[in-house]
Scaffold this motif. Structure first.
Motif, PDB file in Angstrom:
ATOM      1  N   ARG A   1       8.157  -3.363   6.257  1.00 34.72           N
ATOM      2  CA  ARG A   1       7.518  -4.655   6.478  1.00 34.72           C
ATOM      3  C   ARG A   1       7.743  -5.592   5.294  1.00 34.72           C
ATOM      4  NH1 ARG A   1       3.956  -5.109  10.705  1.00 34.72           N
ATOM      5  NH2 ARG A   1       3.498  -3.168  11.838  1.00 34.72           N
ATOM      6  N   THR A   2       7.689  -5.022   4.087  1.00 38.63           N
ATOM      7  CA  THR A   2       7.922  -5.844   2.894  1.00 38.63           C
ATOM      8  C   THR A   2       9.336  -6.388   2.876  1.00 38.63           C
ATOM      9  OG1 THR A   2       6.328  -4.502   1.652  1.00 38.63           O
ATOM     10  CG2 THR A   2       7.849  -5.879   0.374  1.00 38.63           C
TER      11      THR A   2
ATOM     12  N   ALA B   1       8.284   0.523   3.005  1.00 34.10           N
ATOM     13  CA  ALA B   1       8.655  -0.827   2.555  1.00 34.10           C
ATOM     14  C   ALA B   1       9.338  -1.655   3.635  1.00 34.10           C
ATOM     15  CB  ALA B   1       9.575  -0.728   1.340  1.00 34.10           C
TER      16      ALA B   1
END
Length: 279
Positions: free
Chosen positions: A108-109, A106
Motif C-alpha cells: 500500500r505504501t 509495504a
C-alpha cells in the motif's frame, strides 16, 4: 443488415463529431504541410491560404537539411528514446509485478508513492538534477538525457493495472513448476505483457522525442542535440525566423513518430483497452 446500415440521427451526430474532432486534431499538421511549401513573403500575408502561391517545398526542405545535421538529430532522438524506454521497462515490469501479484506489508505504501510520483513534474526536480550532473561532469552527454527518466511511475502504474487482470492461476502454475519469481517475470509475465508494453512505448517515445525542456537545460553541444533542440537553429533574432524551412524540418522529425504509431496502432489500442480491465 440493411437496418444496421441506415444512418440514424444518433449515428449521423456521432460521425459529425468524429469528423469535427479529426479536423481539429489534423489542423496543425495541415497548416505545417502548407507552410513548408511557402516562401517567406507568402507566409506573412493578410489572407490565409493553405495552398502556396509559389511551391517552395524543394527549396525549404533543402534549407532544412543544410541548416542542421538532420541525420544526427534523428539518430540522437532514436538513441535517447530507445535507451529511456529500455530502462523504464526493465525497472517498471518487476515493480508492477511485485505490487500486483505478491503480498507484502509495504504494498500500500508503494502504491501511494507511485500515485504521488505521478503528481511530480520534471520541472520540480530540474534544478537539483542539473546541479548533480554538473558536479559529476555529465552535462552534454547521453547520460544526462537518459538518466532522469529511467524510472517511470506512469509505466509502473500502467503495468500494474495490466498485471492485475492476469489470472493468478497462471502464476501459481508457474510456481508449482519450480520457477523463481524472476523466471516467472521473464517467461510468463513479459510474453503476455506485449500489448501493455507497446501502449507504453507510444507514450514514452512521443513524450521524450518531443521533449525540449530538459535537453535545452543540459545540452549545449550540437552533437548531442535532440530533434526539438535542433529546431532552435532556425531561430534568428536579426533576420527573422525561417518558418518555411522550420516547418519542413518539423515534418521530417515528425514522420518517424507517425510511422511508429501507424505500425503499432493495433497493439496500442489493445494495450490501452486491457490495462483498463480489473482483475
Amino acid at each position: 443488415m440493411r437496418e444496421q446500415s441506415r444512418l440514424t440521427p444518433g449515428r449521423v451526430l456521432r460521425l459529425a463529431l468524429l469528423i469535427l474532432g479529426a479536423i481539429i486534431f489534423l489542423a496543425p499538421y495541415i497548416f505545417m504541410i502548407s507552410t513548408a511549401g511557402k516562401a517567406q513573403d507568402d507566409i506573412f500575408t493578410a489572407a490565409l491560404s493553405l495552398i502556396p502561391q509559389q511551391f517552395r517545398y524543394l527549396e525549404n526542405f533543402s534549407k532544412a537539411l543544410a541548416k542542421v545535421d538532420m541525420g544526427r538529430l534523428l539518430w540522437n532522438g532514436v538513441l535517447v528514446c530507445a535507451l529511456i524506454f529500455f530502462f523504464q521497462v526493465i525497472v517498471a515490469i518487476p515493480c508492477a509485478y511485485a505490487m500486483a501479484k505478491l503480498r507484502f506489508r509495504a504494498a500500500r505504501t508503494m502504491m501511494a508513492l507511485v500515485m504521488l510520483g505521478l503528481l511530480v513534474p520534471i520541472h520540480a526536480t530540474a534544478l537539483p538534477l542539473y546541479v548533480g550532473f554538473d558536479k559529476l561532469s555529465l552535462l552534454n552527454s547521453y547520460t544526462a538525457l537518459v538518466a532522469p527518466f529511467t524510472i517511470s511511475v506512469f509505466a509502473i502504474f500502467l503495468f500494474l493495472q495490466f498485471f492485475r487482470a492476469m489470472p493468478d492461476d497462471l502464476i501459481n502454475a508457474a510456481r508449482l513448476d519450480g520457477m523463481s519469481e524472476l523466471g516467472i517475470i521473464s517467461r510468463v509475465i513479459v510474453p503476455n505483457a506485449w500489448p501493455a508494453v507497446t501502449a507504453f512505448a507510444i507514450f514514452s517515445v512521443v513524450a521524450h522525442w518531443n521533449d525540449l525542456y530538459w535537453p535545452l537545460i543540459v545540452i549545449s553541444k550540437p552533437q548531442y542535440a535532440t530533434p526539438p533542440l535542433g529546431l532552435m537553429n532556425f531561430r534568428a533574432a536579426e533576420a527573422g525566423d525561417d518558418y518555411g524551412a522550420l516547418m519542413a524540418a518539423t515534418i521530417i522529425i515528425t514522420i518517424p513518430l507517425v510511422a511508429a504509431y501507424l505500425f503499432a496502432q493495433k497493439r496500442f489500442v489493445e494495450g490501452i483497452t486491457m490495462t483498463g480491465l480489473k482483475g
